[in-house]
Write an enzyme that holds these catalytic residues in place. Structure first.
Site, PDB file in Angstrom:
ATOM      1  N   TYR A  68      75.946 -16.907 -30.736  1.00 16.62           N
ATOM      2  CA  TYR A  68      75.827 -16.101 -29.504  1.00 16.62           C
ATOM      3  C   TYR A  68      74.379 -16.034 -29.032  1.00 16.62           C
ATOM      4  CZ  TYR A  68      74.931 -11.874 -26.798  1.00 16.62           C
ATOM      5  OH  TYR A  68      74.448 -10.996 -25.853  1.00 16.62           O
ATOM      6  N   LYS A  72      72.362 -17.447 -25.598  1.00 15.84           N
ATOM      7  CA  LYS A  72      71.661 -16.577 -24.656  1.00 15.84           C
ATOM      8  C   LYS A  72      70.199 -17.031 -24.521  1.00 15.84           C
ATOM      9  CE  LYS A  72      72.875 -13.440 -22.686  1.00 15.84           C
ATOM     10  NZ  LYS A  72      73.549 -13.281 -21.361  1.00 15.84           N
ATOM     11  N   THR A  78      69.424 -10.473 -23.666  1.00 13.48           N
ATOM     12  CA  THR A  78      69.528  -9.578 -24.822  1.00 13.48           C
ATOM     13  C   THR A  78      68.275  -9.641 -25.681  1.00 13.48           C
ATOM     14  OG1 THR A  78      70.725  -9.308 -26.906  1.00 13.48           O
ATOM     15  CG2 THR A  78      70.768 -11.492 -25.955  1.00 13.48           C
ATOM     16  N   ASP A  79      68.031  -8.565 -26.417  1.00 15.68           N
ATOM     17  CA  ASP A  79      66.907  -8.567 -27.366  1.00 15.68           C
ATOM     18  C   ASP A  79      67.152  -9.522 -28.539  1.00 15.68           C
ATOM     19  OD1 ASP A  79      68.889  -7.075 -28.648  1.00 15.68           O
ATOM     20  OD2 ASP A  79      67.644  -5.295 -28.977  1.00 15.68           O
ATOM     21  N   GLU A  80      68.418  -9.948 -28.717  1.00 16.33           N
ATOM     22  CA  GLU A  80      68.729 -10.806 -29.872  1.00 16.33           C
ATOM     23  C   GLU A  80      68.070 -12.173 -29.796  1.00 16.33           C
ATOM     24  OE1 GLU A  80      72.694 -11.083 -31.220  1.00 16.33           O
ATOM     25  OE2 GLU A  80      73.193  -9.037 -30.679  1.00 16.33           O
TER      26      GLU A  80
HETATM   27  P1  NAD Z   1      81.531  -8.137 -22.147  1.00 19.42           P
HETATM   28  O1  NAD Z   1      82.006  -9.136 -23.156  1.00 19.42           O
HETATM   29  O2  NAD Z   1      82.029  -6.737 -22.225  1.00 19.42           O
HETATM   30  O3  NAD Z   1      81.859  -8.664 -20.676  1.00 19.42           O
HETATM   31  C1  NAD Z   1      81.667  -9.996 -20.294  1.00 19.42           C
HETATM   32  C2  NAD Z   1      82.377 -10.198 -18.950  1.00 19.42           C
HETATM   33  O4  NAD Z   1      82.132 -11.547 -18.521  1.00 19.42           O
HETATM   34  C3  NAD Z   1      83.903 -10.026 -19.026  1.00 19.42           C
HETATM   35  O5  NAD Z   1      84.368  -9.288 -17.927  1.00 19.42           O
HETATM   36  C4  NAD Z   1      84.420 -11.454 -18.983  1.00 19.42           C
HETATM   37  O6  NAD Z   1      85.717 -11.576 -18.421  1.00 19.42           O
HETATM   38  C5  NAD Z   1      83.364 -12.123 -18.113  1.00 19.42           C
HETATM   39  N1  NAD Z   1      83.284 -13.580 -18.337  1.00 19.42           N
HETATM   40  C6  NAD Z   1      83.205 -14.224 -19.534  1.00 19.42           C
HETATM   41  N2  NAD Z   1      83.146 -15.562 -19.332  1.00 19.42           N
HETATM   42  C7  NAD Z   1      83.162 -15.750 -17.982  1.00 19.42           C
HETATM   43  C8  NAD Z   1      83.106 -16.895 -17.161  1.00 19.42           C
HETATM   44  N3  NAD Z   1      83.025 -18.148 -17.680  1.00 19.42           N
HETATM   45  N4  NAD Z   1      83.131 -16.735 -15.816  1.00 19.42           N
HETATM   46  C9  NAD Z   1      83.227 -15.497 -15.275  1.00 19.42           C
HETATM   47  N5  NAD Z   1      83.291 -14.362 -16.013  1.00 19.42           N
HETATM   48  C10 NAD Z   1      83.255 -14.491 -17.354  1.00 19.42           C
HETATM   49  O7  NAD Z   1      79.962  -8.197 -22.238  1.00 19.42           O
HETATM   50  P2  NAD Z   1      78.883  -7.024 -22.075  1.00 19.42           P
HETATM   51  O8  NAD Z   1      78.684  -6.358 -23.385  1.00 19.42           O
HETATM   52  O9  NAD Z   1      79.200  -6.235 -20.878  1.00 19.42           O
HETATM   53  O10 NAD Z   1      77.565  -7.906 -21.802  1.00 19.42           O
HETATM   54  C11 NAD Z   1      77.237  -8.295 -20.468  1.00 19.42           C
HETATM   55  C12 NAD Z   1      75.925  -9.049 -20.478  1.00 19.42           C
HETATM   56  O11 NAD Z   1      74.912  -8.227 -21.023  1.00 19.42           O
HETATM   57  C13 NAD Z   1      75.938 -10.323 -21.341  1.00 19.42           C
HETATM   58  O12 NAD Z   1      75.194 -11.306 -20.668  1.00 19.42           O
HETATM   59  C14 NAD Z   1      75.262  -9.898 -22.626  1.00 19.42           C
HETATM   60  O13 NAD Z   1      74.625 -10.986 -23.236  1.00 19.42           O
HETATM   61  C15 NAD Z   1      74.263  -8.897 -22.098  1.00 19.42           C
HETATM   62  N6  NAD Z   1      73.831  -7.849 -23.035  1.00 19.42           N
HETATM   63  C16 NAD Z   1      74.755  -7.078 -23.700  1.00 19.42           C
HETATM   64  C17 NAD Z   1      74.325  -6.032 -24.509  1.00 19.42           C
HETATM   65  C18 NAD Z   1      75.313  -5.122 -25.217  1.00 19.42           C
HETATM   66  O14 NAD Z   1      74.897  -4.238 -25.962  1.00 19.42           O
HETATM   67  N7  NAD Z   1      76.617  -5.258 -25.029  1.00 19.42           N
HETATM   68  C19 NAD Z   1      72.953  -5.787 -24.660  1.00 19.42           C
HETATM   69  C20 NAD Z   1      72.039  -6.612 -23.997  1.00 19.42           C
HETATM   70  C21 NAD Z   1      72.492  -7.622 -23.165  1.00 19.42           C
HETATM   71  O1  DAU Z   2      71.201  -6.177 -29.128  1.00 19.48           O
HETATM   72  C1  DAU Z   2      71.973  -6.482 -28.010  1.00 19.48           C
HETATM   73  C2  DAU Z   2      73.316  -7.024 -28.451  1.00 19.48           C
HETATM   74  O2  DAU Z   2      74.069  -5.911 -28.915  1.00 19.48           O
HETATM   75  C3  DAU Z   2      74.063  -7.757 -27.340  1.00 19.48           C
HETATM   76  O3  DAU Z   2      73.353  -8.912 -27.005  1.00 19.48           O
HETATM   77  C4  DAU Z   2      75.486  -8.126 -27.770  1.00 19.48           C
HETATM   78  O4  DAU Z   2      76.189  -8.675 -26.680  1.00 19.48           O
HETATM   79  C5  DAU Z   2      76.180  -6.889 -28.259  1.00 19.48           C
HETATM   80  O5  DAU Z   2      77.469  -7.225 -28.769  1.00 19.48           O
HETATM   81  C6  DAU Z   2      75.367  -6.207 -29.362  1.00 19.48           C
HETATM   82  O6  DAU Z   2      75.298  -7.058 -30.535  1.00 19.48           O
HETATM   83  P1  DAU Z   2      75.469  -6.468 -32.021  1.00 19.48           P
HETATM   84  O7  DAU Z   2      75.945  -7.586 -32.868  1.00 19.48           O
HETATM   85  O8  DAU Z   2      74.268  -5.716 -32.415  1.00 19.48           O
HETATM   86  O9  DAU Z   2      76.652  -5.386 -31.718  1.00 19.48           O
HETATM   87  P2  DAU Z   2      77.982  -4.989 -32.496  1.00 19.48           P
HETATM   88  O10 DAU Z   2      78.566  -3.833 -31.764  1.00 19.48           O
HETATM   89  O11 DAU Z   2      78.854  -6.146 -32.769  1.00 19.48           O
HETATM   90  O12 DAU Z   2      77.424  -4.473 -33.901  1.00 19.48           O
HETATM   91  C7  DAU Z   2      76.421  -3.473 -33.990  1.00 19.48           C
HETATM   92  C8  DAU Z   2      76.045  -3.320 -35.456  1.00 19.48           C
HETATM   93  O13 DAU Z   2      77.145  -2.750 -36.171  1.00 19.48           O
HETATM   94  C9  DAU Z   2      75.749  -4.637 -36.154  1.00 19.48           C
HETATM   95  O14 DAU Z   2      74.694  -4.443 -37.088  1.00 19.48           O
HETATM   96  C10 DAU Z   2      77.053  -4.975 -36.882  1.00 19.48           C
HETATM   97  C11 DAU Z   2      77.589  -3.615 -37.237  1.00 19.48           C
HETATM   98  N1  DAU Z   2      79.071  -3.468 -37.287  1.00 19.48           N
HETATM   99  C12 DAU Z   2      79.807  -3.968 -36.253  1.00 19.48           C
HETATM  100  C13 DAU Z   2      81.174  -3.796 -36.235  1.00 19.48           C
HETATM  101  C14 DAU Z   2      82.020  -4.355 -35.103  1.00 19.48           C
HETATM  102  C15 DAU Z   2      79.659  -2.753 -38.330  1.00 19.48           C
HETATM  103  O15 DAU Z   2      78.985  -2.271 -39.263  1.00 19.48           O
HETATM  104  N2  DAU Z   2      81.020  -2.568 -38.297  1.00 19.48           N
HETATM  105  C16 DAU Z   2      81.802  -3.062 -37.302  1.00 19.48           C
HETATM  106  O16 DAU Z   2      83.031  -2.849 -37.326  1.00 19.48           O
END
Ligand code: NAD
Ligand code: DAU
Length: 331
Positions: free
Chosen positions: A147, A151, A120-122
């Site tokens: 989190y 990562k 992730t970019d975080e």
């Molecule tokens: P998500 O929470 O929707 O899905 C995570 C999945 O991993 C689920 O299906 C869960 O059951 C599985 N899981 C969790 N713990 C596990 C374990 N111990 N063993 C096997 N499976 C397990 O997450 P997402 O948003 O799809 O993110 C997926 C990946 O992408 C993560 O590594 C996250 O850091 C990365 N990422 C997410 C975002 C975003 O915007 N959501 C952006 C950049 C990177």
């Molecule tokens: O940047 C990549 C990341 O993006 C991933 O690594 C994470 O897995 C993914 O969850 C996401 O992280 P954020 O914390 O940015 O996403 P989230 O959807 O939780 O929140 C996006 C923005 O919106 C953040 O600034 C918090 C805000 N927010 C979130 C929720 C749930 C609100 O204002 N209201 C809300 O109800």
């Protein structure tokens, strides 16, 4: 190729499996623990002769060893992924994101299997609103939350296993994804499903925080580009030039759903809330020739709203518990 996709029942992992089935000849085995975030329904309709499912934990060394012995490459999505959960209870983040990644790395080392790590970019921390800089693969790590720190730790393990043991790994760090199959705890699906349920959307603080949005399908095509053409040991940043502040996104969702743009509540801000993320993806575009297909965030958001409208049976089971979690925190 035979791909092992960890976390393939989650949001981005399931989008990747759909993308692989549609655009390649690869066979996929999904390894997923089915935590609250995993959902087998996200893989419904995929052909059995292309996609197999194994229910298990990436930290289970024996299970992982057997699966990796039979794979040509691992694409590692599995993680605890939600910042708000990591503030409430950090421990599962250490177990899955750090120990789980370590367990996979030891297995790919033993069997000399190609590994792609999804990050992730975080890990880079946050930027000021007016900072002209964006994140690149040389930006120093500076994670803010439980989190993002786990990562960051997992990325560093991958780098160490490449250098110390010659593991054939790449890393990608992507910005915020949106699209189908995203859990209703996350910002965009939470607000869409709130409107569908007649609940007012919830904006943390003033909503000036900026996220750099990319459609999950564009993330998938970028991961395939890195898997196929990326340099071993390298890191690629994935982003689609989609910077938007949260207030604008919530107003856009309301407008697209036929509601007044100001029909939302300001709620308690997230502790340690990162201000801005922004990705410079020129390395991925210039070296690997990748371009995103969803250039227009507004159009991608409209399609995503339609998906949640049409798939209430997918998201409804998680909605009540998710809102109860937020209500306890004044969010
Ligand atoms: P998500 O929470 O929707 O899905 C995570 C999945 O991993 C689920 O299906 C869960 O059951 C599985 N899981 C969790 N713990 C596990 C374990 N111990 N063993 C096997 N499976 C397990 O997450 P997402 O948003 O799809 O993110 C997926 C990946 O992408 C993560 O590594 C996250 O850091 C990365 N990422 C997410 C975002 C975003 O915007 N959501 C952006 C950049 C990177
Ligand atoms: O940047 C990549 C990341 O993006 C991933 O690594 C994470 O897995 C993914 O969850 C996401 O992280 P954020 O914390 O940015 O996403 P989230 O959807 O939780 O929140 C996006 C923005 O919106 C953040 O600034 C918090 C805000 N927010 C979130 C929720 C749930 C609100 O204002 N209201 C809300 O109800």
């Amino acid at each position: 190729m035979k791909l092992l996709v960890t976390g393939g029942a989650g949001f981005i992992g399931s989008n990747f499996v759909h993308h692989v089935v549609a655009h390649t000849e690869h066979h996929v085995t999904v390894l997923d623990k089915l935590t609250y975030a995993g959902n087998r329904a996200s893989l419904a309709g995929l052909p059995d002769d292309r996609v197999a499912f194994v229910h298990g934990d990436i930290a289970d060394a024996e299970l992982v060893d057997g699966l990796i012995a039979g794979a040509d490459a691992v694409v590692h999505y599995a993680a605890e992924s939600h910042n708000d959960n990591s503030l409430a209870d950090p421990r599962p983040f250490l177990d899955t994101n750090i120990v789980g990644t370590y367990t996979l790395l030891e297995a790919v080392r033993r069997h000399d299997v190609r590994f792609h790590h999804i990050s992730t970019d975080e890990v880079y921390g946050d930027l000021e609103l007016d900072d002209p800089a964006r994140f690149t693969d040389t930006t120093p790590y500076n994670p803010s939350s439980p989190y993002s720190s786990t990562k960051a730790a997992s990325d560093l393990l991958v780098r160490a296993w490449v250098r110390s043991f010659g593991v054939r790994a790449t890393i990608s760090n992507c910005s915020n994804n949106y699209g189908p199959y995203q859990h209703v705890e996350k910002f965009i699906p939470r607000q869409i499903t709130n409107v569908l349920r007649g609940i007012r959307p919830k904006l943390y603080g003033a909503g000036h925080n900026v996220r750099d949005w990319i459609h999950a399908d564009d993330h998938s095509s970028a991961v395939l580009a890195v898997l196929n053409r990326g340099r071993i040991g390298d890191t690629y940043l994935i982003g689609a030039d989609g910077e938007k502040d949260n207030k604008s996104v919530i107003e856009l969702i309301l407008t697209q759903m036929g509601q007044p743009a100001d029909a939302y509540d300001h709620v308690t801000d997230r502790a340690g809330h990162d201000l801005r993320y922004a990705i410079d993806s020129s390395k991925l575009r210039d070296e690997l020739g990748w371009t995103p297909q969803y250039g227009d965030f507004e159009a991608g958001l409209a399609v995503t709203i339609d998906w949640y409208r049409e798939n209430e049976s997918w998201w409804a089971p998680a909605k009540g518990a998710t809102e109860a979690f937020y209500a306890e925190r004044g969010q």
